[in-house]
Scaffold this active site. Structure first.
Site, mmCIF file in Angstrom:
data_model
loop_
_atom_site.group_PDB
_atom_site.id
_atom_site.type_symbol
_atom_site.label_atom_id
_atom_site.label_comp_id
_atom_site.label_asym_id
_atom_site.label_seq_id
_atom_site.Cartn_x
_atom_site.Cartn_y
_atom_site.Cartn_z
ATOM 1 N N TYR A 122 0.791 -1.240 0.000
ATOM 2 C CA TYR A 122 0.000 0.000 0.000
ATOM 3 C C TYR A 122 0.821 1.286 0.000
ATOM 4 O O TYR A 122 0.410 2.282 0.580
ATOM 5 C CB TYR A 122 -0.958 -0.016 1.195
ATOM 6 C CG TYR A 122 -1.965 -1.163 1.101
ATOM 7 C CD1 TYR A 122 -3.140 -1.016 0.360
ATOM 8 C CD2 TYR A 122 -1.705 -2.382 1.696
ATOM 9 C CE1 TYR A 122 -4.036 -2.069 0.231
ATOM 10 C CE2 TYR A 122 -2.594 -3.452 1.580
ATOM 11 C CZ TYR A 122 -3.749 -3.283 0.850
ATOM 12 O OH TYR A 122 -4.628 -4.325 0.713
ATOM 13 N N HIS A 150 -20.902 -4.497 -9.105
ATOM 14 C CA HIS A 150 -19.557 -4.623 -8.521
ATOM 15 C C HIS A 150 -18.605 -5.271 -9.531
ATOM 16 O O HIS A 150 -17.509 -4.772 -9.784
ATOM 17 C CB HIS A 150 -19.656 -5.473 -7.241
ATOM 18 C CG HIS A 150 -18.327 -5.796 -6.625
ATOM 19 N ND1 HIS A 150 -17.791 -5.088 -5.576
ATOM 20 C CD2 HIS A 150 -17.416 -6.758 -6.906
ATOM 21 C CE1 HIS A 150 -16.614 -5.596 -5.253
ATOM 22 N NE2 HIS A 150 -16.368 -6.618 -6.043
ATOM 23 N N GLU A 151 -19.042 -6.364 -10.110
ATOM 24 C CA GLU A 151 -18.158 -7.088 -11.042
ATOM 25 C C GLU A 151 -17.835 -6.243 -12.269
ATOM 26 O O GLU A 151 -16.703 -6.241 -12.744
ATOM 27 C CB GLU A 151 -18.793 -8.421 -11.454
ATOM 28 C CG GLU A 151 -18.934 -9.429 -10.305
ATOM 29 C CD GLU A 151 -17.639 -9.666 -9.553
ATOM 30 O OE1 GLU A 151 -16.559 -9.639 -10.171
ATOM 31 O OE2 GLU A 151 -17.694 -9.860 -8.321
ATOM 32 N N HIS A 159 -14.926 -3.968 -11.824
ATOM 33 C CA HIS A 159 -13.617 -4.577 -12.134
ATOM 34 C C HIS A 159 -13.378 -4.571 -13.646
ATOM 35 O O HIS A 159 -12.301 -4.231 -14.121
ATOM 36 C CB HIS A 159 -13.584 -6.030 -11.658
ATOM 37 C CG HIS A 159 -13.545 -6.196 -10.167
ATOM 38 N ND1 HIS A 159 -12.645 -5.546 -9.373
ATOM 39 C CD2 HIS A 159 -14.284 -6.981 -9.330
ATOM 40 C CE1 HIS A 159 -12.839 -5.910 -8.097
ATOM 41 N NE2 HIS A 159 -13.828 -6.775 -8.059
ATOM 42 N N GLU A 202 -11.807 -2.874 -5.734
ATOM 43 C CA GLU A 202 -13.064 -3.357 -5.151
ATOM 44 C C GLU A 202 -14.109 -2.252 -5.009
ATOM 45 O O GLU A 202 -15.294 -2.538 -4.860
ATOM 46 C CB GLU A 202 -12.798 -3.985 -3.780
ATOM 47 C CG GLU A 202 -11.905 -5.220 -3.813
ATOM 48 C CD GLU A 202 -12.436 -6.320 -4.724
ATOM 49 O OE1 GLU A 202 -13.651 -6.377 -4.957
ATOM 50 O OE2 GLU A 202 -11.626 -7.120 -5.224
ATOM 51 N N HIS A 211 -12.641 -16.441 0.527
ATOM 52 C CA HIS A 211 -11.348 -15.760 0.396
ATOM 53 C C HIS A 211 -10.255 -16.379 1.252
ATOM 54 O O HIS A 211 -9.074 -16.164 0.986
ATOM 55 C CB HIS A 211 -11.511 -14.274 0.734
ATOM 56 C CG HIS A 211 -12.511 -13.587 -0.147
ATOM 57 N ND1 HIS A 211 -13.862 -13.830 -0.039
ATOM 58 C CD2 HIS A 211 -12.361 -12.695 -1.154
ATOM 59 C CE1 HIS A 211 -14.509 -13.102 -0.946
ATOM 60 N NE2 HIS A 211 -13.629 -12.417 -1.632
ATOM 61 N N ARG A 243 -8.711 -5.348 1.463
ATOM 62 C CA ARG A 243 -9.171 -4.571 0.301
ATOM 63 C C ARG A 243 -10.643 -4.194 0.392
ATOM 64 O O ARG A 243 -11.038 -3.113 -0.035
ATOM 65 C CB ARG A 243 -8.927 -5.369 -0.979
ATOM 66 C CG ARG A 243 -9.680 -6.681 -0.989
ATOM 67 C CD ARG A 243 -9.332 -7.562 -2.173
ATOM 68 N NE ARG A 243 -7.891 -7.837 -2.207
ATOM 69 C CZ ARG A 243 -7.282 -8.511 -3.153
ATOM 70 N NH1 ARG A 243 -7.967 -8.985 -4.152
ATOM 71 N NH2 ARG A 243 -5.983 -8.718 -3.118
HETATM 72 O O1 X8Z Z 1 -15.813 -11.363 -3.127
HETATM 73 C C1 X8Z Z 1 -16.453 -10.374 -3.386
HETATM 74 C C2 X8Z Z 1 -16.815 -10.053 -4.847
HETATM 75 C C3 X8Z Z 1 -15.775 -10.490 -5.785
HETATM 76 S S1 X8Z Z 1 -14.308 -9.581 -5.628
HETATM 77 C C4 X8Z Z 1 -18.106 -10.742 -5.183
HETATM 78 N N1 X8Z Z 1 -16.905 -9.561 -2.401
HETATM 79 C C5 X8Z Z 1 -16.623 -9.837 -0.994
HETATM 80 C C6 X8Z Z 1 -17.333 -11.082 -0.483
HETATM 81 O O2 X8Z Z 1 -18.212 -11.610 -1.189
HETATM 82 O O3 X8Z Z 1 -17.024 -11.524 0.623
HETATM 83 C C7 X8Z Z 1 -17.652 -8.322 -2.592
HETATM 84 C C8 X8Z Z 1 -17.817 -7.733 -1.230
HETATM 85 C C9 X8Z Z 1 -17.119 -8.631 -0.249
HETATM 86 ZN ZN ZN Z 2 -14.586 -7.627 -6.317
#
Ligand code: X8Z
Ligand code: ZN
EC number: 3.4.15.1
Length: 612
Positions: free
Chosen positions: A220, A380-381, A384, A408, A508, A517
């Site tokens: 960062y 959101h997508e 990107h 994001e 994640h 992020r």
């Molecule tokens: O993973 C995502 C997106 C793809 S970058 C759908 N998000 C996080 C999650 O689902 O935990 C968006 C907000 C938080």
């Molecule tokens: Zn995303």
């Protein structure tokens, strides 16, 4: 996970896992003093090599995520390893040029190259790439088979099925079954994850970082410790708003489920928030909405009753971006994206966006359902996707977000402009509610944005401790729940087990995508929204502003997107907002009327229940 070589893929949704890398310098170390000309040649060669590798790596990962089989996993591992070799080799070679008087761009590129991990032992590289592919596959395939459904076929529930139950049911036993059913799946890949952590740390240490968490915090444009302090500062800034929302929500859940399920004080059981990870609480709106004045409009009902297709939902989002003056999505986007869940094969359904060739071939992969939440996610997508398209002209090493929080935040910024007036304009709402309904609209929004903040903060707080070795595998769940209780005020609905791996039930963590992020994005999107509204000449309350159709605001946004990662992120922030610090003030401004309302509700509810 699509990961692009060296570009920490940022975002890419998925990808992102921060790059990994590996390899010893395949070319023998050059002797003698490095020169500026050599550094420039090295960077040009490396970027050309990465252009080619990014493409094949993305293609292999795309296939692995779209068709989960042993073979596609093996291919993803093969290309993952190849990428590790290249990024590792480049990271090591780049060191030779440190300290030379180079152009600002060249210096930045060399620095970015060295933010990757390196595994010089080929066996470890192989093990790392294979663990990464296996973890992603294991998460994508996981299912809960309720008693009586046999061994995993008929009647077994995929994550999406369980999420639908959590979103709609108010039967605490059913909710708990879904919650526990899903969280029983991740212990099967806990050991793999623990082994992966060891390898990842080794790679980070070879590049001089204390551990992988420290490497992540170093992305960062500031020292790792300063970044951790920034996160804490931001959290403290917004915590009073979260506390008000949590207190109000607990009262309402108490009223809904009774004292045997929800205590009047202390943490609330995690299965009651309408979301598998209690990370967003939008689905609780019907039980939380203000008793009077709130609109009964539900976008999900409209989408569902009109049988709005996944493609149509995506087209609504595309039209928003084109209304800002941005290009139409390329034909290949429509031909190659995955928009709905296939019936006959296993895919990673977690939504993601992919820059396959850094030219026109950009795609998303998502199992779209006609719900309000997914309507937001598709915006959101595309955020990107429009970032990818905008920084295409940058050199390879700058094709990324200013930082991963920016990537994001773009689509979410656009989604903040999905106001009642906007929905009316595009024919999704008949009559926009009057100003009396504002508190309800703000509450709806807060259930997505404010509820999320301590979740987003605590995911990486947990991982930083895992990577530093402070939290050992036997304590994974103990630490996960200690953080969730402390920051979110939620508790596990069943006893903690030493063999548990609740963190691994979150995409994640299994896919090793950093999470800070999203916390940053939740601050940045309000800063961007405020800046774009100002650019559009809007002066009313922020929550009613929509920049739909405003090309002036679109230009401002596009200019920042085109910078990619070519400059330290404060410069990109300055370009769009005039500010150079990430700040929770814009979010607090946006929700100020709601905070007043929540505090008044809480005062009344406290008085009511103190008496009883
Ligand atoms: O993973 C995502 C997106 C793809 S970058 C759908 N998000 C996080 C999650 O689902 O935990 C968006 C907000 C938080
Ligand atoms: Zn995303």
């Amino acid at each position: 996970m699509p990961k692009q070589i060296l570009k920490k893929p940022a975002v890419i949704a998925v990808m992102l896992a921060l790059a990994a890398a590996g390899a010893q310098a395949a070319t023998p170390a050059k002797k003698g003093k490095a020169t500026v000309a050599e550094a420039e040649r090295f960077l040009a060669d490396t970027e050309a090599k990465f252009d080619k590798l990014n493409l094949e790596q993305s293609q292999a990962q795309w296939i692995a995520a779209n068709f989960i089989t042993d073979d596609t996993e093996a291919l993803a591992t093969y290309f993952g390893e190849k990428t590790l070799n290249a990024t590792g080799e480049a990271a090591v070679a780049a060191r030779r040029f440190n300290g030379l008087r180079l152009s600002a761009d060249a210096e930045r590129k060399l620095k970015l190259l060295q933010l990757n991990l390196v595994l010089s032992d080929p066996k470890e590289r192989e093990a790392y790439a294979s663990a990464q592919a296996a973890l992603q596959g294991a998460y994508g395939k996981a299912k809960y088979c309720p008693p009586g459904t046999g061994d995993g076929k008929e009647g077994c529930l995929a994550l999406g099925d369980m999420e639908s139950v959590l979103a709609t049911s108010r039967d605490p036993a059913k909710l708990k079954e879904m919650w526990v059913g899903w969280h029983k799946q991740s212990p099967s890949y806990k050991q793999r994850y623990a082994d992966y952590v060891v390898l990842s740390n080794k790679g980070a240490r070879e590049m001089g970082f204390a551990d992988t968490g420290a490497m992540w915090r170093s992305q960062y444009d500031m020292p790792a410790d300063a970044f951790a302090a920034e996160m804490e500062r931001l959290w403290q800034q917004v915590k009073p708003l979260y506390d008000s929302l949590h207190t109000y929500t607990r009262y309402k859940l108490y009223e809904t489920y009774g004292k045997d399920v929800v205590p009047l004080t202390g943490p609330v059981p995690a299965h009651l928030f309408g979301n598998m990870w209690s990370q967003t609480w939008d689905n609780l709106y019907p039980i939380l909405k203000p008793a009077s004045g709130a609109s009964s409009f539900d976008l999900g009902n409209v989408l569902e009753s009109r049988k709005t297709s996944a493609k149509e939902m995506t087209e609504y989002a595309e039209r928003f971006y084109t209304s800002l003056g941005m290009q139409k999505l390329p034909a290949t986007f429509w031909e190659r994206s995955l928009l709905t869940k296939p019936r006959d094969r296993e895919v990673v359904c977690h939504a993601s966006a992919w820059p396959i060739d850094a030219k026109e071939d950009v795609r998303i992969k998502m199992c779209i359902k006609p719900t309000t939440e997914e309507f937001t996610v598709i915006h959101h997508e595309l955020g990107h996707i429009y970032y990818f398209l905008a920084y295409q002209k940058q050199p390879n090493l700058f094709r990324n977000g200013a930082n991963d929080g920016f990537h994001e935040a773009i689509g979410d910024t656009v989604a903040l402009s999905i106001t009642p007036d906007y929905l009316k304009k595009v024919g999704l709402m008949d009559q926009a509610p009057d100003a009396n309904a504002d508190v309800g609209e703000l509450l709806k929004r807060a259930l997505g944005k404010v509820a999320f903040l301590p979740f987003a903060y605590s995911v990486d707080k947990w991982r930083w401790d895992v990577y530093s070795g402070k939290t050992k595998p036997a304590d994974y769940d103990k630490s996960w729940w200690q953080l969730r209780e402390q920051y979110m005020g939620v508790k596990r609905p069943a006893p903690i087990e030493a063999s548990g791996f609740d963190a691994g039930a979150k995409y994640h963590v299994a896919a090793d995508v950093p999470y800070a992020r999203y916390f940053l994005a939740n601050m940045l999107q309000f800063q961007f929204h405020r800046a774009l509204c100002r650019e559009a000449g809007y002066t009313g309350p922020l929550h009613r502003c929509s920049v739909y159709g405003n090309e002036k605001a679109g230009k401002k946004l596009q200019a920042m997107l085109e910078m990619g990662q070519s400059k330290p992120w404060p410069e990109a922030l300055k370009a769009i907002s005039g500010e150079d610090r990430i700040d929770g003030g814009a979010l607090l401004d946006y929700f100020a009327p709601l905070k007043t309302w929540l505090d008044e509700q809480n005062r009344q509810l406290a008085a009511k229940y103190q008496k009883s």
